[in-house]
Design a protein around this motif. Structure first.
Motif, PDB file in Angstrom:
ATOM      1  N   ILE A 203       0.840  -1.203   0.000  1.00  0.00           N
ATOM      2  CA  ILE A 203       0.000   0.000   0.000  1.00  0.00           C
ATOM      3  C   ILE A 203       0.872   1.248   0.000  1.00  0.00           C
ATOM      4  O   ILE A 203       0.655   2.189  -0.779  1.00  0.00           O
TER       5      ILE A 203
ATOM      6  N   LEU B  20      -9.040   0.428  -1.214  1.00  0.00           N
ATOM      7  CA  LEU B  20      -8.351   1.701  -0.988  1.00  0.00           C
ATOM      8  C   LEU B  20      -9.209   2.866  -1.470  1.00  0.00           C
ATOM      9  O   LEU B  20      -9.166   3.964  -0.893  1.00  0.00           O
TER      10      LEU B  20
ATOM     11  N   TRP C 156       0.337  -0.315   7.625  1.00  0.00           N
ATOM     12  CA  TRP C 156      -0.815  -0.075   6.769  1.00  0.00           C
ATOM     13  C   TRP C 156      -1.811  -1.227   6.779  1.00  0.00           C
ATOM     14  O   TRP C 156      -2.711  -1.276   5.944  1.00  0.00           O
TER      15      TRP C 156
END
Length: 731
Positions: free
Chosen positions: A426, A470, A699
């Motif tokens: 990420i 996301l 993350w």
């Protein structure tokens, strides 16, 4: 140097420097490394003992290569620590001044004017951390091709510190991205004193062609080793009157501090307790002893929560030669910061790993003719009818003894280069978008996740799932042309200086009982509600785990034996636990144990025999049962998950797995394990439905649940070993 062919391959100015330094010969590692590194046409790992000359083994041929180039070239040296960069700058600058080669330190404390001068003419030696390299790609994306087009080598120092970690995966990705920008593979040179499996290390250095990595591995430096492990006995915590408002007695810490004071005064040393709080405790006790003796203080603290000024004061005290100094420290002084030679290393409690112990011990015995010295301190509860298995088996002493015995055989834990590391993916995706002002999904996938890319374990469907999630988190948006851009939330993260680190700060979980905070606990092992933990001298039942607030809510529980939950930050390898079992089943004296530590070992052996553990692998303890797997933490956690998936409450322990029996008999548990073995591996969704602290990396919170489980399993569970154990035991 007449017999050295490697010496005469070096640039004449470097030969002159070696001569003026008074070297009579090159070290073995340098003789082997120079001809391999000099052509700059291959990846190389240089593995040798601490202070064996690895830095020169890499830089002498690398500098020779760029001095002979038609166009001035660039060496990019990557270090895990800013302090190590500052040390290397001091070491290299004197040599490079004579060679008229510029040396460029680059980290947060370096002025922007120095960085601008480098970017105007990027050649020489660039000393940089992964975080600063990340910032460079994020913030100066249009200049990356020009900045690195003349790069001849990546030199990665302390290679072992990167393998298997978020920073390591970040570093792999950064080097891969730079290769991609300039259109060629830059040779990578890895330096380390602590690598357990060279081929696994090669796989980390160049995953797509590990078999082509040249490996230079020299034997130990030949330094002799002196070891003493002392045992200290304390009143069992289970026999104390528990008062949460008063700390436990300090009798044993005071005894250890007194022995350290008498043994270490007048020399430079390193003392490694196993936590930041213990660093503060022992520094305080040692300073108090200096005051009582009316002598100057020689003991200085060093850990990550201290300001850089305080840490710098400790490092300066160790470097200067006018007055002796001992640092009481965490692993912040484990890596290769130049603090000079120390007389001895002290380890309080069992070390986190054999590799860590070896790295620490490498600080001692560097002067010619001096032995490396290790002092170990083991603390055990006095035996009584109320103590638990850990005290009965003297696990701290046995584990320390096992680790030292493996160290003496030259074994260290093999690196773990595999794992999905989707948390770091990420970060790298957001960074790549920042570098290029946006990215198309397929080119981003090919760069980061293709067969030869750092995150090759994620397929296209998984990448698409990640992008959708996301987007839901507003970390990403997609414009009308399909270009991926930072979303509202993503923009805030990427524009904050903390973004450049792939790892989260070292946080501990708060332990809360009712309205009272009991303290904090580092947790690197799986937790579930209903599990028992030992904290502040008593047993607690885990009621709830709040990952977002890093809080464990507990209630006091009575009865039964203390749990075997291990809260230390180290994850123990199967080989260590197998050696512990071998020690239990042998009867010889261990020469480096003092009389008390030897008594602890003998008591542990006696109780091991009385419990019938030579034949038994499951022990009934009333409300609980303990599986003695003698496996590493990754396999034990996998067994726990297999049990949890069948609604059996279990938790990893220091010898295997602890199970809450409920209304089950031992025979029921044996049959259950047989069913687990025959059924094979459940889906990850089923396997990880109950554990609550899967978010270990920075993350992880942004991963969709299915990918979080896949990433966690790849990094923390050895399911194959768990099933193999279950298959071989319930018969």
């Amino acid at each position: 140097m007449t017999e050295s062919s490697a010496y005469f391959q070096l640039d004449e100015r470097i030969q002159r420097f070696i001569w003026t330094e008074g070297w009579s010969e090159l070290r073995d590692v340098q003789e082997l490394a120079i001809p391999l590194i000099l052509p700059a046409d291959r990846d190389v790992i240089v593995a040798a003992a601490t202070a064996a000359g690895k830095t020169e083994a890499a830089f002498f041929p690398a500098l020779t290569h760029i001095l002979r180039g038609v166009v001035p070239g660039l060496i990019v040296y990557i270090s895990p620590l800013k302090a190590l960069i500052n040390d290397q700058f001091g070491r290299l600058n004197r040599l490079c001044e004579e060679l008229e080669v510029p040396v460029w330190p680059w980290h947060g404390d370096i002025s922007s004017s120095v960085k601008q001068r480098f970017l105007r003419d990027p050649w020489g030696v660039l000393l940089i951390t992964p975080e600063s390299l990340e910032a460079l790609l994020c913030n100066r994306g249009t200049t990356i091709a020009a900045a690195f087009e003349r790069t001849i080598y990546f030199i990665i120092d302390e290679l072992h510190a990167f393998i298997g970690s978020e920073r390591g995966k970040q570093l792999q990705s950064l080097m891969h991205r730079i290769d991609n920008v300039i259109g060629r593979r830059i040779p990578r040179i890895g330096l380390s004193a602590t690598l357990g499996d060279m081929r696994l290390a090669a796989s980390f250095l160049r995953s797509e062609s590990a078999d082509q990595v040249a490996i230079i591995q020299t034997s130990s430096s030949g330094t002799s080793l002196k070891i003493l492990v002392k045992g200290f006995e304390k009143v069992s915590s289970s026999e104390r009157e528990h008062d949460l408002d008063n700390p436990d007695d300090e009798i044993v810490p005071k005894q250890i501090a007194m022995h350290l004071f008498k043994s270490l005064r007048g020399t430079n040393n390193l003392v490694f307790p196993n936590s930041r709080s213990a660093v503060e405790q022992y520094t305080y006790l040692l300073n108090k002893l200096c005051d009582q003796a009316k002598v100057p203080n020689e003991f200085w603290p060093h850990h990550g929560n201290l300001s850089k000024e305080i840490r710098a004061d400790t490092e300066a005290a160790l470097k200067q030669r006018e007055h002796p100094a001992t640092a009481v420290c965490t692993n912040t002084l484990e890596l290769g910061i130049d603090i000079g030679a120390v007389k001895s290393v002290a380890q309080i409690g069992s070390p986190p790993s054999v590799a860590s112990l070896r790295q620490r011990l490498g600080r001692s015995g560097r002067r010619k003719g001096e032995s490396a010295i290790l002092r170990g301190y083991c603390i055990e509860d006095a035996l009584s009818d109320k103590v638990g298995l850990a005290a009965l088996l003297r696990l701290d002493t046995v584990q320390t003894t096992a680790m030292i015995s493996l160290l003496l055989e030259g074994w260290v834990e093999p690196p773990s280069p595999n794992g999905l590391h989707l948390s770091t993916l990420i970060q790298q995706l957001l960074s790549f978008i920042a570098q290029n002002g946006g990215a198309d999904a397929m080119p981003a996938y090919r760069l980061l996740c293709d067969a030869q890319a750092p995150f090759s374990g994620l397929n296209k469907a998984g990448f698409a799932e990640l992008l959708r999630h996301l987007g839901e988190q507003e970390l990403l948006i997609q414009d009308s042309s399909g270009l991926l851009l930072h979303g509202r939330v993503g923009e805030k993260f990427v524009n904050h200086y903390t973004f450049y680190a792939a790892f989260a700060s070292d946080e501990e979980f708060r332990i809360v009982a009712g309205s009272k905070t009991l303290g904090t606990l580092p947790v690197s092992h799986l937790l579930v509600s209903g599990q028992r933990i030992l904290f502040a001298g008593r047993t607690w039942l885990v009621d709830e785990i709040d990952e977002s607030q890093k809080t464990i809510f507990v209630t006091a529980t009575k009865g039964g034996t203390p749990p075997l939950f291990q809260s230390s930050s180290g994850r123990i390898h199967t080989r260590v636990r197998q050696r512990m079992r071998e020690l239990f089943e042998s009867d010889g004296k261990v020469p480096y144990l003092d009389s008390t530590a030897q008594r602890f070992l003998d008591e542990g052996r006696k109780n091991y025999q009385q419990l019938g553990l030579t034949e038994k692998w499951i022990l009934d303890q009333g409300q609980h049962a303990v599986l003695f797997t003698w496996l590493g933490d990754d396999a034990n956690e996998a067994i726990v998950c297999l049990l949890l998936a069948r609604n059996v409450r279990a938790s990893p322990s220091r010898v295997g797995v602890e199970i809450t029996k409920g209304d089950r008999s031992i025979d029921d548990l044996v049959n259950l394990l047989a069913d687990i073995a025959s059924d094979g591996t459940p889906t990850l969704d089923a396997l990880l439905a109950q554990p609550q602290n899967l978010q270990r990396q920075k993350w992880d919170w942004a991963l969709p649940p299915s990918l979080l489980r896949a990433s966690y399993a790849s990094l923390n569970l050895d399911i194959d070993a768990a099933l193999a154990w279950a298959t071989s035991h319930p018969l």
